[in-house]
Design a protein around this motif. Structure first.
Motif, PDB file in Angstrom:
ATOM      1  N   SER A 517       0.922  -1.288  -0.003  1.00 42.33           N
ATOM      2  CA  SER A 517       0.056   0.032   0.026  1.00 42.33           C
ATOM      3  C   SER A 517       0.760   1.222  -0.098  1.00 42.33           C
ATOM      4  N   TYR A 521       1.035   4.266  -2.614  1.00 42.82           N
ATOM      5  CA  TYR A 521       0.806   5.677  -2.423  1.00 42.82           C
ATOM      6  C   TYR A 521       2.049   6.482  -3.081  1.00 42.82           C
ATOM      7  N   ARG A 524       2.075   7.218  -6.481  1.00 43.16           N
ATOM      8  CA  ARG A 524       1.071   8.202  -6.864  1.00 43.16           C
ATOM      9  C   ARG A 524       1.206   9.778  -6.292  1.00 43.16           C
ATOM     10  N   LYS A 533       1.890  13.366   4.133  1.00 39.99           N
ATOM     11  CA  LYS A 533       0.557  13.541   3.735  1.00 39.99           C
ATOM     12  C   LYS A 533       0.070  14.707   3.789  1.00 39.99           C
TER      13      LYS A 533
END
Length: 538
Positions: A517, A521, A524, A533
């Motif tokens: 995961s 992420y 992207r 984040k």
């Protein structure tokens, strides 16, 4: 009416004397004279009509009776036996016979007489009628010119009369076989004649027979005609197998002779009477090709010739070019070995070809010796071969063997000697013998002793193994088994090790999912490595 005694006698006439006549006496003697003349006339007539008187001598007087035994010609009475007596030396019986006057011209030098009585000979039965009528003397008129009055009778009746059309021939044979007087003679299984006589040759080495062939079949007897014994059943065993041949049922019972010309014989005029022919033992022998050129050679074999007989063929690639003439034995004092020299007859004419424009015959070459040396140098050898597995008979085969050892024709011997090679069976036997000889050289006894020693050492080793190594190996195997049992217990599904391993694997799976995961992420939002984040800055 009686005359009374007392009365005077009557008057009687006086007697008158008459003179005697001379003519009455002559007429009385005329009757006996006439009777004498008649007797003389009858006697003269009997003498004039009387036939000749002859004498016939026989070995025995069987069937002869004076005053009763008739002499017949073609069943007509022509005379009668007057007396029967012994000869002066008591060796024969002499019959004196009186013949009719008409028989005078029949008495020539070769006229034949014989006693006709019941007789069985050569398969024929004759004289059966004499069982009731009695024996008689038969007669056959000859063809000679000179007259004769004393004859020697035949002991057996002639087979044919002198006036029967046909010809008589002479046959010469090694033995008589089953032939007798009257034995039939066949041409293409048709009876055309018979045997008339036979006798032993003066030297005792053969038999001479005389046969008569009736007309018109005598025209088939030519100078090339072959005669052979056709007696009984002819069974022959040769390299071609078993052959059975016979002429007829009659020949099986009483025997017989047969004749025929070879198929390739030229058409010729009939043979004259009394021509001499050779009588062969069978049809096969009679119909063989009789070559004009015959050459003798010898093959010296060092193997058994059992099954090889005189007359066996000499074969060259399926063509018979000769035959075995004699089989001998020879001892070589130098090598001190025995050999079997086989003498053969070669027919060189059979090597020549037959063309439409060239007549057959002659030799293959003008120098037979040079040709023989050439063929032998090219590997031509003689070899024994089996012609028939049924009969086991052998024949000699000529062929080329390029790998054969070098050899030469021995011209110093008479006949010349040609080289040979062992037969296939002999070569196989020699190969087996050589193999057995080599095997005999192998030290099987030493090998057996070594093998026994090796086995003893192996047995000692096994015993040491059982004594020293087996207990240690048993302990090692027990420990290994304990270890395997422990491992097996640890790997059971409900064991603690198996539960901890399952939990660890689950944690690893979660960690791998989290890392996956995170990687997605960052792929992207790569700027998150610097800024973090987006939700964290607020």
């Amino acid at each position: 009416m009686a005359h009374p005694p007392d009365s005077p006698p009557p008057d009687l006439p006086d007697a008158l004397a008459v003179p005697r006549s001379r003519w009455r006496v002559q007429w009385i003697w005329l009757v006996p004279l006439i009777a004498v003349l008649i007797g003389v006339w009858l006697a003269a007539r009997a003498i004039l009509e009387q036939g000749p008187t002859i004498t016939i001598s026989f070995k025995t007087g069987e069937g002869l009776e004076a005053g009763k035994t008739k002499i017949k010609f073609k069943d007509v009475d022509i005379g009668v036996v007057k007396s029967v007596a012994l000869s002066k030396d008591y060796s024969r019986v002499v019959a004196t016979a009186e013949l009719t006057q008409d028989a005078s011209n029949m008495l020539v030098d070769d006229t034949r007489f014989w006693v006709v009585r019941p007789r069985v000979s050569g398969g024929t039965v004759s004289g059966i009628g004499t069982l009731l009528s009695g024996a008689y003397i038969g007669m056959d008129i000859g063809k000679a010119k000179g007259g004769r009055r004393d004859f020697v009778g035949l002991e057996t009746p002639p087979v044919f009369a002198s006036d029967v059309p046909g010809h008589e021939y002479v046959l010469r044979s090694d033995d008589l076989g089953s032939v007798d007087v009257g034995t039939p003679v066949y041409f293409r299984r048709l009876q055309v004649g018979q045997v008339v006589a036979y006798e032993l040759d003066p030297n005792g080495k053969g038999v001479t027979l005389r046969v008569f062939v009736n007309a018109p079949y005598d025209k088939f007897v030519t100078p090339n005609t072959r005669f052979w014994h056709a007696s009984g059943v002819d069974v022959s065993l040769n390299t071609e197998g078993v052959k059975v041949n016979t002429q007829s049922l009659v020949s099986i019972l009483i025997g017989g002779l047969a004749f025929q010309s070879p198929p390739d014989a030229p058409d010729e005029s009939p043979a004259p009477a009394h021509t001499t022919f050779q009588l062969f033992s069978d049809r096969t022998e009679a119909m063989k090709t009789h070559d004009r050129i015959v050459v003798d050679y010898v093959f010296n074999f060092k193997e058994s010739v059992r099954g090889l007989v005189v007359g066996a063929p000499v074969d060259f690639r399926g063509i018979q070019i000769g035959e075995v003439a004699a089989i001998h034995t020879r001892f070589d004092p130098v090598t001190r070995q025995f050999s079997i020299p086989v003498q053969v007859k070669f027919y060189p004419e059979r090597f020549t070809s037959r063309y439409e424009s060239e007549p057959r015959g002659g030799r293959l070459t003008r120098s037979p010796r040079e040709m023989a040396d050439f063929l032998v140098s090219r590997g031509m050898r003689a070899q024994l071969k089996t012609g028939s597995l049924i009969t086991g008979q052998l024949y000699i085969a000529l062929d080329f063997f390029p790998n054969a050892p070098k050899a030469e024709v021995n011209w110093d011997r008479d006949p010349p000697e040609l080289p040979t090679v062992p037969s296939g069976l002999q070569s196989l036997q020699e190969s087996v013998s050589e193999l057995m000889a080599r095997m005999n050289k192998i030290p099987f006894e030493s090998i057996g002793k070594n093998a026994q020693q090796t086995l003893a050492r192996a047995d000692t080793l096994l015993q040491s193994f059982n004594t020293d190594l087996v207990p240690q190996a048993r302990d090692t195997l027990t420990a290994a088994r304990t270890t395997l049992d422990s491992a097996n217990s640890a790997l059971q599904p409900d064991s603690a090790l198996q539960q901890d391993t399952t939990d660890a694997v689950r944690e690893l799976s979660r960690t791998a999912a989290a890392l996956r995961s995170l990687a997605e992420y960052l792929e992207r939002h790569p700027e998150a490595l610097l800024r973090g984040k987006a939700g964290d800055g607020k």
